[in-house]
Design a protein around this motif. Structure first.
Motif, PDB file in Angstrom:
ATOM      1  N   ASP A 277       5.311  -8.439  -9.283  1.00 26.24           N
ATOM      2  CA  ASP A 277       4.476  -7.693  -9.986  1.00 26.24           C
ATOM      3  C   ASP A 277       5.206  -6.293 -10.422  1.00 26.24           C
ATOM      4  O   ASP A 277       4.791  -5.560 -11.276  1.00 26.24           O
ATOM      5  N   VAL A 278       6.004  -5.742  -9.534  1.00 24.83           N
ATOM      6  CA  VAL A 278       6.432  -4.566  -9.239  1.00 24.83           C
ATOM      7  C   VAL A 278       7.273  -4.259 -10.454  1.00 24.83           C
ATOM      8  O   VAL A 278       7.083  -3.201 -11.119  1.00 24.83           O
ATOM      9  N   GLN A 279       8.298  -5.014 -10.700  1.00 23.49           N
ATOM     10  CA  GLN A 279       9.116  -4.706 -12.099  1.00 23.49           C
ATOM     11  C   GLN A 279       8.446  -4.562 -13.192  1.00 23.49           C
ATOM     12  O   GLN A 279       8.964  -3.770 -13.844  1.00 23.49           O
ATOM     13  N   GLY A 280       7.525  -5.433 -13.599  1.00 23.39           N
ATOM     14  CA  GLY A 280       6.855  -5.434 -14.673  1.00 23.39           C
ATOM     15  C   GLY A 280       6.042  -4.209 -14.972  1.00 23.39           C
ATOM     16  O   GLY A 280       6.203  -3.582 -15.880  1.00 23.39           O
ATOM     17  N   GLU A 281       5.519  -3.811 -13.589  1.00 22.46           N
ATOM     18  CA  GLU A 281       4.706  -2.194 -13.974  1.00 22.46           C
ATOM     19  C   GLU A 281       5.819  -1.049 -13.939  1.00 22.46           C
ATOM     20  O   GLU A 281       5.564  -0.389 -14.897  1.00 22.46           O
ATOM     21  N   LEU A 282       6.760  -1.340 -13.330  1.00 22.40           N
ATOM     22  CA  LEU A 282       7.682  -0.045 -13.303  1.00 22.40           C
ATOM     23  C   LEU A 282       8.435  -0.116 -14.627  1.00 22.40           C
ATOM     24  O   LEU A 282       8.849   1.077 -15.482  1.00 22.40           O
ATOM     25  N   LYS A 283       8.731  -1.347 -15.327  1.00 26.63           N
ATOM     26  CA  LYS A 283       9.276  -1.340 -16.690  1.00 26.63           C
ATOM     27  C   LYS A 283       8.346  -0.757 -17.684  1.00 26.63           C
ATOM     28  O   LYS A 283       8.663  -0.020 -18.678  1.00 26.63           O
ATOM     29  N   HIS A 284       7.153  -1.092 -17.653  1.00 24.27           N
ATOM     30  CA  HIS A 284       6.037  -0.451 -18.517  1.00 24.27           C
ATOM     31  C   HIS A 284       6.023   0.996 -18.293  1.00 24.27           C
ATOM     32  O   HIS A 284       6.041   1.807 -19.213  1.00 24.27           O
ATOM     33  N   LEU A 285       6.236   1.423 -17.093  1.00 25.28           N
ATOM     34  CA  LEU A 285       6.240   3.083 -16.965  1.00 25.28           C
ATOM     35  C   LEU A 285       7.283   3.596 -17.430  1.00 25.28           C
ATOM     36  O   LEU A 285       7.381   4.593 -17.916  1.00 25.28           O
ATOM     37  N   CYS A 286       8.489   3.105 -17.182  1.00 20.29           N
ATOM     38  CA  CYS A 286       9.784   3.348 -17.528  1.00 20.29           C
ATOM     39  C   CYS A 286       9.772   3.517 -19.063  1.00 20.29           C
ATOM     40  O   CYS A 286      10.362   4.457 -19.724  1.00 20.29           O
TER      41      CYS A 286
ATOM     42  N   PHE B 236      -2.625   0.466 -10.537  1.00 23.20           N
ATOM     43  CA  PHE B 236      -1.514  -0.099  -9.774  1.00 23.20           C
ATOM     44  C   PHE B 236      -2.146  -1.270  -8.905  1.00 23.20           C
ATOM     45  O   PHE B 236      -1.514  -1.959  -8.103  1.00 23.20           O
ATOM     46  N   ASP B 237      -3.442  -1.302  -9.233  1.00 26.52           N
ATOM     47  CA  ASP B 237      -4.165  -2.564  -8.522  1.00 26.52           C
ATOM     48  C   ASP B 237      -3.586  -3.858  -8.865  1.00 26.52           C
ATOM     49  O   ASP B 237      -4.010  -4.759  -8.355  1.00 26.52           O
ATOM     50  N   ASP B 238      -2.982  -3.818 -10.081  1.00 26.00           N
ATOM     51  CA  ASP B 238      -2.362  -5.004 -10.617  1.00 26.00           C
ATOM     52  C   ASP B 238      -0.847  -5.602  -9.769  1.00 26.00           C
ATOM     53  O   ASP B 238      -0.710  -6.756 -10.029  1.00 26.00           O
ATOM     54  N   ILE B 239      -0.779  -4.761  -9.034  1.00 27.11           N
ATOM     55  CA  ILE B 239       0.535  -5.042  -8.294  1.00 27.11           C
ATOM     56  C   ILE B 239      -0.061  -5.910  -7.047  1.00 27.11           C
ATOM     57  O   ILE B 239      -0.740  -5.309  -5.987  1.00 27.11           O
ATOM     58  N   LYS B 240      -0.079  -7.231  -6.988  1.00 26.64           N
ATOM     59  CA  LYS B 240      -0.430  -8.142  -5.934  1.00 26.64           C
ATOM     60  C   LYS B 240       0.582  -8.507  -5.060  1.00 26.64           C
ATOM     61  O   LYS B 240       0.611  -8.713  -3.932  1.00 26.64           O
ATOM     62  N   GLN B 241       1.824  -8.827  -6.004  1.00 25.90           N
ATOM     63  CA  GLN B 241       2.867  -9.613  -5.482  1.00 25.90           C
ATOM     64  C   GLN B 241       4.270  -8.627  -5.634  1.00 25.90           C
ATOM     65  O   GLN B 241       4.020  -7.998  -6.690  1.00 25.90           O
TER      66      GLN B 241
ATOM     67  N   GLU C 184       0.842  -1.004   0.022  1.00 29.69           N
ATOM     68  CA  GLU C 184       0.084  -0.032   0.017  1.00 29.69           C
ATOM     69  C   GLU C 184       0.978   1.151   0.043  1.00 29.69           C
ATOM     70  O   GLU C 184       0.676   2.234  -0.602  1.00 29.69           O
ATOM     71  N   THR C 185       2.144   1.255   0.815  1.00 29.58           N
ATOM     72  CA  THR C 185       2.832   2.167   0.827  1.00 29.58           C
ATOM     73  C   THR C 185       3.394   2.442  -0.558  1.00 29.58           C
ATOM     74  O   THR C 185       3.543   3.797  -0.992  1.00 29.58           O
ATOM     75  N   LEU C 186       3.806   1.619  -1.388  1.00 26.34           N
ATOM     76  CA  LEU C 186       4.526   1.568  -2.598  1.00 26.34           C
ATOM     77  C   LEU C 186       3.559   2.338  -3.576  1.00 26.34           C
ATOM     78  O   LEU C 186       3.656   2.958  -4.250  1.00 26.34           O
ATOM     79  N   ILE C 187       2.442   1.450  -3.545  1.00 26.48           N
ATOM     80  CA  ILE C 187       1.107   1.841  -4.530  1.00 26.48           C
ATOM     81  C   ILE C 187       0.941   3.461  -4.209  1.00 26.48           C
ATOM     82  O   ILE C 187       0.560   4.162  -4.987  1.00 26.48           O
ATOM     83  N   ASP C 188       0.759   3.974  -2.909  1.00 25.97           N
ATOM     84  CA  ASP C 188       0.521   5.158  -2.586  1.00 25.97           C
ATOM     85  C   ASP C 188       1.638   6.255  -3.327  1.00 25.97           C
ATOM     86  O   ASP C 188       1.243   7.223  -3.902  1.00 25.97           O
ATOM     87  N   LYS C 189       2.626   5.701  -2.971  1.00 19.95           N
ATOM     88  CA  LYS C 189       3.965   6.588  -3.786  1.00 19.95           C
ATOM     89  C   LYS C 189       3.781   6.601  -5.420  1.00 19.95           C
ATOM     90  O   LYS C 189       3.814   7.706  -5.840  1.00 19.95           O
ATOM     91  N   LEU C 190       3.611   5.359  -5.919  1.00 18.85           N
ATOM     92  CA  LEU C 190       3.378   5.202  -7.241  1.00 18.85           C
ATOM     93  C   LEU C 190       2.195   6.094  -7.702  1.00 18.85           C
ATOM     94  O   LEU C 190       2.447   6.915  -8.820  1.00 18.85           O
TER      95      LEU C 190
END
Length: 193
Positions: free
Chosen positions: A117-126, A109-114, A89-95
């Protein structure tokens, strides 16, 4: 003045359309390739720029602890789940905060469950941010000009001008847009007065 005949007009119209579409596809492919290359290169600095390394590490640590002790006691499992949830939740709030600043409108960011999932989402954003930057590079600015140059070429084509004038202008337009075209050299030469 020799007017453009219908078959010449149709041929030139198709030539212009095909050449500009080919060039546009080449540029889009180059942008995508450059984006992928730059995304891999920019990923670590992108994460650092967001200032979420601590949250990522906390989320990773909580996730790893959860996996390690999952089989042990239920109470410890519940405690770790709460820690992971809190870190997530802290990570999602920051994102989400970054999302508002960086215009990541279509990101969920609800797709981040584990943690995985973080790296995939961050790669997408990057990748999204890198593509934005790549499109602004001087070598890709011609992409924005292509539509304008194509419109100018079509306007000259349909202007009713002499075919020699049309070919001279088209030759210069193709050259400006970086599109190779096999045009008769006699048409592209400037007449001496």
């Amino acid at each position: 003045m020799k007017p453009i005949r219908k078959n010449e007009l149709e041929y030139l119209d198709k030539l212009i359309r095909d050449k500009f579409q080919d060039r546009s596809r080449e540029i889009k492919s180059a942008i995508e390739a450059e984006t992928q290359k730059q995304t891999d290169k920019n990923y670590k600095s992108f994460v650092q720029k967001l200032g979420i390394k601590a949250q990522i590490n906390a989320f990773k640590e909580a996730s790893n602890k959860l996996r390690t002790f999952l089989a042990s006691k239920e109470s410890y499992e519940d405690k770790l789940k709460r820690a992971e949830y809190k870190a997530r939740e802290t990570l999602i709030d920051k994102l989400q905060s970054w999302s508002k600043i960086r215009d990541w409108d279509e990101t969920r960011f609800d797709d981040i469950k584990q943690y995985d999932d973080v790296q995939g989402e961050l790669k997408h954003l990057c990748s999204f941010e890198t593509k934005r930057a790549v499109k602004k590079l001087p070598k890709f600015k011609v992409k924005d000009e292509l539509e304008f140059l194509e419109e100018q070429a079509k306007n000259v084509l349909y202007s009713g001008r002499d075919i020699m004038e049309v070919w001279k202008y088209l030759g210069s337009t193709f050259e400006k847009s970086g599109i190779p075209v096999a045009a008769p050299k006699s048409f592209l030469q400037i007449e001496s007065k």
